[in-house]
Structure formats: structure tokens, C-alpha cells
Motif scaffolding. Structure first.
Motif, PDB file in Angstrom:
ATOM      1  N   PHE A 254       7.848   9.001   6.709  1.00 15.14           N
ATOM      2  CA  PHE A 254       7.526   7.759   7.391  1.00 15.14           C
ATOM      3  C   PHE A 254       6.739   8.003   8.678  1.00 15.14           C
ATOM      4  CE2 PHE A 254      11.274   6.871   4.770  1.00 15.14           C
ATOM      5  CZ  PHE A 254      10.759   5.844   3.998  1.00 15.14           C
ATOM      6  N   ILE A 255       6.963   9.135   9.313  1.00 10.33           N
ATOM      7  CA  ILE A 255       6.128   9.514  10.463  1.00 10.33           C
ATOM      8  C   ILE A 255       4.702   9.786   9.987  1.00 10.33           C
ATOM      9  CG2 ILE A 255       5.726  11.321  12.182  1.00 10.33           C
ATOM     10  CD1 ILE A 255       8.770  11.577  12.439  1.00 10.33           C
ATOM     11  N   ARG A 256       4.590  10.481   8.862  1.00 11.09           N
ATOM     12  CA  ARG A 256       3.265  10.755   8.279  1.00 11.09           C
ATOM     13  C   ARG A 256       2.540   9.445   7.978  1.00 11.09           C
ATOM     14  NH1 ARG A 256       1.291  11.166   2.934  1.00 11.09           N
ATOM     15  NH2 ARG A 256      -0.437  12.665   2.694  1.00 11.09           N
ATOM     16  N   ASN A 257       3.250   8.491   7.375  1.00 11.17           N
ATOM     17  CA  ASN A 257       2.639   7.198   7.087  1.00 11.17           C
ATOM     18  C   ASN A 257       2.174   6.506   8.363  1.00 11.17           C
ATOM     19  OD1 ASN A 257       2.976   7.386   4.345  1.00 11.17           O
ATOM     20  ND2 ASN A 257       4.662   5.920   4.211  1.00 11.17           N
ATOM     21  N   ALA A 258       3.023   6.518   9.381  1.00 10.03           N
ATOM     22  CA  ALA A 258       2.682   5.856  10.643  1.00 10.03           C
ATOM     23  C   ALA A 258       1.430   6.478  11.263  1.00 10.03           C
ATOM     24  CB  ALA A 258       3.854   5.950  11.615  1.00 10.03           C
ATOM     25  N   LEU A 259       1.304   7.787  11.178  1.00 13.57           N
ATOM     26  CA  LEU A 259       0.130   8.473  11.736  1.00 13.57           C
ATOM     27  C   LEU A 259      -1.121   8.206  10.917  1.00 13.57           C
ATOM     28  CD1 LEU A 259       1.762  11.934  12.644  1.00 13.57           C
ATOM     29  CD2 LEU A 259       1.097  10.101  14.226  1.00 13.57           C
ATOM     30  N   LEU A 260      -0.956   8.149   9.592  1.00 15.40           N
ATOM     31  CA  LEU A 260      -2.120   7.966   8.722  1.00 15.40           C
ATOM     32  C   LEU A 260      -2.602   6.522   8.672  1.00 15.40           C
ATOM     33  CD1 LEU A 260      -1.204  10.185   5.607  1.00 15.40           C
ATOM     34  CD2 LEU A 260      -2.990  10.641   7.306  1.00 15.40           C
ATOM     35  N   TYR A 261      -1.657   5.565   8.782  1.00 14.62           N
ATOM     36  CA  TYR A 261      -1.987   4.173   8.527  1.00 14.62           C
ATOM     37  C   TYR A 261      -1.718   3.273   9.727  1.00 14.62           C
ATOM     38  CZ  TYR A 261      -1.497   6.334   3.926  1.00 14.62           C
ATOM     39  OH  TYR A 261      -1.595   7.200   2.854  1.00 14.62           O
ATOM     40  N   SER A 262      -2.036   3.779  10.906  1.00 12.77           N
ATOM     41  CA  SER A 262      -1.990   2.986  12.146  1.00 12.77           C
ATOM     42  C   SER A 262      -0.634   2.321  12.386  1.00 12.77           C
ATOM     43  CB  SER A 262      -3.099   1.914  12.125  1.00 12.77           C
ATOM     44  OG  SER A 262      -4.361   2.502  11.923  1.00 12.77           O
ATOM     45  N   GLY A 263       0.414   3.092  12.242  1.00  9.81           N
ATOM     46  CA  GLY A 263       1.751   2.604  12.520  1.00  9.81           C
ATOM     47  C   GLY A 263       2.463   1.941  11.359  1.00  9.81           C
ATOM     48  N   ASP A 264       1.793   1.771  10.247  1.00 11.24           N
ATOM     49  CA  ASP A 264       2.385   1.135   9.065  1.00 11.24           C
ATOM     50  C   ASP A 264       3.234   2.182   8.335  1.00 11.24           C
ATOM     51  OD1 ASP A 264       3.018  -0.398   6.882  1.00 11.24           O
ATOM     52  OD2 ASP A 264       0.990  -0.451   6.048  1.00 11.24           O
ATOM     53  N   PHE A 265       4.491   2.356   8.762  1.00  9.97           N
ATOM     54  CA  PHE A 265       5.288   3.481   8.258  1.00  9.97           C
ATOM     55  C   PHE A 265       5.716   3.297   6.799  1.00  9.97           C
ATOM     56  CE2 PHE A 265       8.382   0.494   9.895  1.00  9.97           C
ATOM     57  CZ  PHE A 265       9.462   0.587   9.040  1.00  9.97           C
ATOM     58  N   LEU A 266       5.745   2.059   6.309  1.00 10.96           N
ATOM     59  CA  LEU A 266       6.019   1.840   4.887  1.00 10.96           C
ATOM     60  C   LEU A 266       4.741   1.845   4.047  1.00 10.96           C
ATOM     61  CD1 LEU A 266       8.768  -0.947   4.957  1.00 10.96           C
ATOM     62  CD2 LEU A 266       9.076   1.477   4.461  1.00 10.96           C
ATOM     63  N   ALA A 267       3.606   1.769   4.715  1.00 14.83           N
ATOM     64  CA  ALA A 267       2.278   1.793   4.076  1.00 14.83           C
ATOM     65  C   ALA A 267       2.060   0.621   3.120  1.00 14.83           C
ATOM     66  CB  ALA A 267       2.064   3.122   3.344  1.00 14.83           C
ATOM     67  N   LEU A 268       2.799  -0.460   3.279  1.00 13.39           N
ATOM     68  CA  LEU A 268       2.623  -1.617   2.395  1.00 13.39           C
ATOM     69  C   LEU A 268       1.341  -2.375   2.713  1.00 13.39           C
ATOM     70  CD1 LEU A 268       6.297  -2.969   2.304  1.00 13.39           C
ATOM     71  CD2 LEU A 268       5.108  -1.662   0.535  1.00 13.39           C
ATOM     72  N   ASP A 269       1.095  -2.605   3.993  1.00 15.00           N
ATOM     73  CA  ASP A 269      -0.132  -3.297   4.387  1.00 15.00           C
ATOM     74  C   ASP A 269      -1.349  -2.414   4.120  1.00 15.00           C
ATOM     75  OD1 ASP A 269       1.289  -5.505   5.233  1.00 15.00           O
ATOM     76  OD2 ASP A 269       1.460  -4.792   7.302  1.00 15.00           O
ATOM     77  N   ALA A 270      -1.199  -1.114   4.372  1.00 14.32           N
ATOM     78  CA  ALA A 270      -2.310  -0.186   4.138  1.00 14.32           C
ATOM     79  C   ALA A 270      -2.683  -0.149   2.658  1.00 14.32           C
ATOM     80  CB  ALA A 270      -1.928   1.214   4.614  1.00 14.32           C
TER      81      ALA A 270
END
Length: 476
Positions: A254-270
Motif C-alpha cells: 500500500f505504500i508502493r501504491n501511494a508512491l506510484l499513484y499519488s497517494g491512492d493506496f488502494l489504486a482504485l481511482d488510478a
């Protein structure tokens, strides 16, 4: 005598696991690559890891889903990570594409076997009657669609295993005050759940609820008044290590997601944005028609279309890309069994289910079982109504264990009631009631076992195999 019973139960468990293994391997070996729901696009993530040795970013061109856009790399991919690095470990064998797929499928077969083992453990905690325990176990494990879901590349399989692990941990934790073993099972189960399948996340909420409420105690203060107290120290002492293990196991993703997708730690919006940018216009999730956008009531979607029928059938058995059904009479058999179990559940008779637990603990467990049915069911309907129409039973399978729990309780009460009526007749005839009660009960349960076993055998070795033999296709 006790040793004999133990040995028989162990032998039956081994036989059940062998049967499940043979059925899952048959599915995995015969089914052509890509016939499992969206297997080709899931396997793109596995191949990326196998080829490059690193995890893909969600919008990497190599993993994008043709037409729809986005990819499965946005979602938790622990299963694919295991698959990909296992293939890298075996790369010296230079496996063909077919062998890569089969090896990856075997990882899910292993998850299915472990899940079956936990289901058997759960049955022993719930039922004192061995016959009822086996009815519950076989209803879960031998459900044809359950074994099929463990036979192709997906993350669902690990998610279903995590539900079994968490339920087992809660049932043992309530009894042993969340010992080290129960706490470890709970920690691992939550980690597997968080890194596998969003539809299973409801069981994590149930776990938190049970864990916290377990440390509330009632004590008599005046003979009538009961005082509620909370064991904060014990809760923290046992809860913090669980939280620490879970955070250590899942935070990296979830940290990886937040870093990759501008804070979107679940990556749903991304994922949604990527699908809009990389998919075809007709599949754009921001603009495509859904029942919600069209203003059609949700009940119309469920009962006014083929949604209910397809969900019902594919919950029981519908293989490949949702085009290989089992026999009509098997669907009817399950339908009448469900009706009989629900009827039995409503019979006002006491049951010895959960006999090792207190009344308040039984209320907690039953509340969790109901919640564990409602949450994935709501999510499945909500997804089809607001995102994409997907009438697939696999979206409801996170509720399989609690659902079968209530059916097993119902069928036990129904069978006990039938035995009771038979005993009344027998007494009037001045026969031996206990002996006849035993054989009637045994006969009823063995009829159910036979139905579950034969339904599985027919579904796998006749319906499934005949389809691919006729089509002349297979994985190898």
C-alpha cells in the motif's frame, strides 16, 4: 474406541483431500489457457514478473488489458508474485508457455487444499455431531465451482483461503483467549486477505469486531446487575503484535501504491483513470452505461435480467468462460437442498451447534457469519450495478463458508426433527427407538454425502471433460 474414530476421521479427511486434489488438477491440466475467467490478462502480470524479475506498474503496456484498458497489476498481486518468482526459480527447465500456466495453476491448487484442511478444522469446532461436521465440510469443499476456482490463475483462490484461516482463528481465539497460535493464524489470514482479493475484505472487518468485543467482560455486582468492563491491557498486549505482523506483511504494497499513484493506496481511482485513458471508448468506466447511470432499479437488474439465474448457476457449477454448465438435475438438487436446509433452520428446535461456546460467544459468532455473507454479496451486486454488469457466482464465493454453515445447521435441525418423528412412530410400535434413530440419521446424512460426491464427480469427469473432448482442445 476413541482411537478408532480418530483414525477413521483422519482417513476420511485424507480421502477428501485426495479427491479434491484430483478434481482440481483435472481442471488445471485440461482447461485451455485463457478459458478461466480473464486468465490471459491475469497471467500477463505473472509473465512480466517472470521475464523482468520486478513488479509491474499498473499502466505498463505489457500488462494492459486489450480493449478494457488498465490491468490487474493495480490490484493486490501476491499470488502472481509467488507464481512469477516460482517460474523464475524453475527457469533452468525452460518451461513452455503451457507448462508455465500449469505450474502457476498448481499454486492455486495448493491454496485450495489448504483451504479444505481449514474447513475441516472449522467443522470440528462448530459441530459435535461428526455427521453434521462432514455435511458442512463436503458442502464447502465438494461444491464443484469451489474446486474450479482453485484451478486457474487468479487471486480469488488465496482470498478464499484467507477467509477460512481468519474464521478458524476467530473460532479458536474466542475459546483460548487469542493464544499465540490463534493470533498467528489471524495475522497470516489478514495478510493473505489484504494482498489477494478486495471482495474478501469484509472478513477483516469481522475479525476486528470479534477481537475487540472479545475483551469485554460482564461481572455480577449485586446478583442482578451486570457490570461491563473492558480488558484494555489484554487487548493491547495481544492486539499490538497482531497489528505489527499484519502491517509488516502488507504495508509495503500500500505504500508502493501511494508512491506510484499519488497517494491512492488502494489504486482504485488510478485503475479507473488508466482504464479511461488506455481502453476503447465503449469500455470507458467514466462514461459507459450502467444500470445505476440509466436509473434502472437494482432489483430490476437482479430479477428482471439473467443476473440471478447466472449467479445462482455459476455459484454451483459453471466452468471455463462461464459456458460449461453441469446437469440440470444437479442444479435442481442443490436448489431443493437449500430450501430444505432453510426450512430446517426455521424449525423451533434447539441445536447442539457451537456447544463449546457460551451464549454470548454464539451470538458473536452468528453475527459474524451473517455479516460475512452480507458484505461480499453487497459488493458483488454493487459492482454489477455501478461499474460493470458481471453476473458471476465467483464474486459471491467469499461468503461460501458462512453460507454453508447456516445451511448445515438447518439440515442438522431438519434431520434431527425427522429422526424425532420416526422415533415417535417406533415407540408406538414398541421397537428399539435408539437403534432405529441411529440408522435413520445415518441414512439421511449419507444420502446428502452421496449427492454432494456424485454432483462433483459428474460435474468434473462428465460435464467438464466431455466439453473439451468434444471441442478437441486442452492446455497441452
Amino acid at each position: 474406541m476413541k482411537q478408532k474414530k480418530f483414525n477413521l476421521d483422519t482417513l476420511l479427511t485424507i480421502f477428501m483431500l485426495l479427491t479434491a486434489f484430483v478434481c482440481m488438477v483435472t481442471f488445471a491440466f485440461i482447461q485451455p489457457f485463457g478459458d478461466g475467467p480473464d486468465e490471459i490478462n491475469r497471467f500477463k502480470v505473472v509473465q512480466f514478473i517472470y521475464t523482468h524479475g520486478v513488479l509491474p506498474i499498473g499502466n505498463d503496456p505489457e500488462v494492459l488489458i486489450d480493449g478494457y484498458g488498465a490491468s490487474y497489476a493495480f490490484q493486490p498481486i501476491l499470488t502472481y508474485i509467488i507464481d512469477g518468482y516460482l517460474l523464475r526459480l524453475l527457469s533452468f527447465l525452460q518451461p513452455s508457455l503451457e507448462m508455465q500456466v500449469f505450474i502457476s495453476r498448481l499454486v492455486n491448487v495448493a491454496f485450495g487444499l489448504i483451504m479444505a484442511g481449514y474447513v475441516k478444522k472449522i467443522s470440528n469446532l462448530i459441530f459435535t455431531d461428526k455427521k453434521a461436521a462432514w455435511a458442512f465440510t463436503l458442502a464447502v469443499v465438494f461444491l464443484p465451482q469451489n474446486l474450479f476456482l482453485h484451478s486457474y490463475v487468479n487471486t480469488d483462490s488465496m482470498g478464499f483461503l484467507s477467509v477460512a484461516m481468519i474464521l478458524y482463528a476467530l473460532l479458536t481465539g474466542i475459546k483460548d483467549d487469542f493464544s499465540r497460535s490463534s493470533s498467528l493464524h489471524l495475522s497470516v489470514g489478514i495478510i493473505l486477505c489484504a494482498l489477494s482479493y478486495y471482495n474478501c475484505y469484509g472478513i477483516v472487518l469481522c475479525a476486528v469486531f470479534v477481537f475487540v468485543i472479545h475483551f469485554f467482560d460482564t461481572a455480577d455486582t449485586s446478583g442482578k446487575i451486570r457490570k461491563l468492563s473492558f480488558r484494555l491491557r489484554d487487548c493491547l498486549k495481544k492486539g499490538l503484535p497482531i497489528a505489527g505482523i499484519v502491517l509488516a506483511g502488507i504495508s509495503w504494497w500500500f505504500i508502493r501504491n501511494a508512491l506510484l499513484y499519488s497517494g491512492d493506496f488502494l489504486a482504485l481511482d488510478a485503475r479507473q483513470l488508466c482504464a479511461a485513458q488506455t481502453g476503447l471508448a465503449e469500455y470507458n468506466p467514466l462514461t459507459r452505461d450502467t444500470y445505476a447511470r440509466l436509473g434502472i432499479p437494482v432489483l430490476t437488474m437482479i430479477f428482471g435480467t439473467d443476473y440471478y439465474t447466472l449467479v445462482w448457476k455459476s455459484f454451483i457449477a459453471m466452468f471455463g468462460p462461464m459456458i460449461i454448465p453441469t446437469h440440470h438435475y444437479i442444479y435442481m438438487g442443490f436448489k431443493y437442498w437449500f430450501i430444505a436446509a432453510i426450512t430446517g433452520f426455521l424449525i423451533p428446535r434447539k441445536s447442539n451447534v457451537l456447544s463449546a461456546y457460551t451464549k454470548s460467544q454464539k451470538i458473536i459468532i452468528n453475527t459474524v457469519m451473517v455479516t460475512a455473507i452480507l458484505i461480499p454479496s453487497y459488493l458483488a451486486v454493487y459492482y454489477s450495478y455501478t461499474w460493470e454488469f458481471q453476473p458471476q457466482g465467483r464474486y459471491f464465493h467469499p461468503m461460501l463458508i458462512p453460507f454453508m454453515y447456516f445451511l448445515a445447521v438447518g439440515i442438522q435441525k431438519l434431520f434431527d426433527f425427522i429422526v424425532f418423528l420416526v422415533s415417535k412412530v417406533v415407540l408406538s410400535l414398541k421397537k428399539e427407538p435408539k437403534k432405529i434413530q441411529h440408522w435413520v440419521s445415518l441414512g439421511l446424512y449419507h444420502f446428502l454425502y452421496a449427492f454432494l460426491g456424485l454432483s462433483l464427480v459428474y460435474s468434473v469427469f462428465i460435464a467438464f471433460l466431455n466439453y473439451y473432448q468434444t471441442a478437441g482442445t486442452s492446455l497441452f
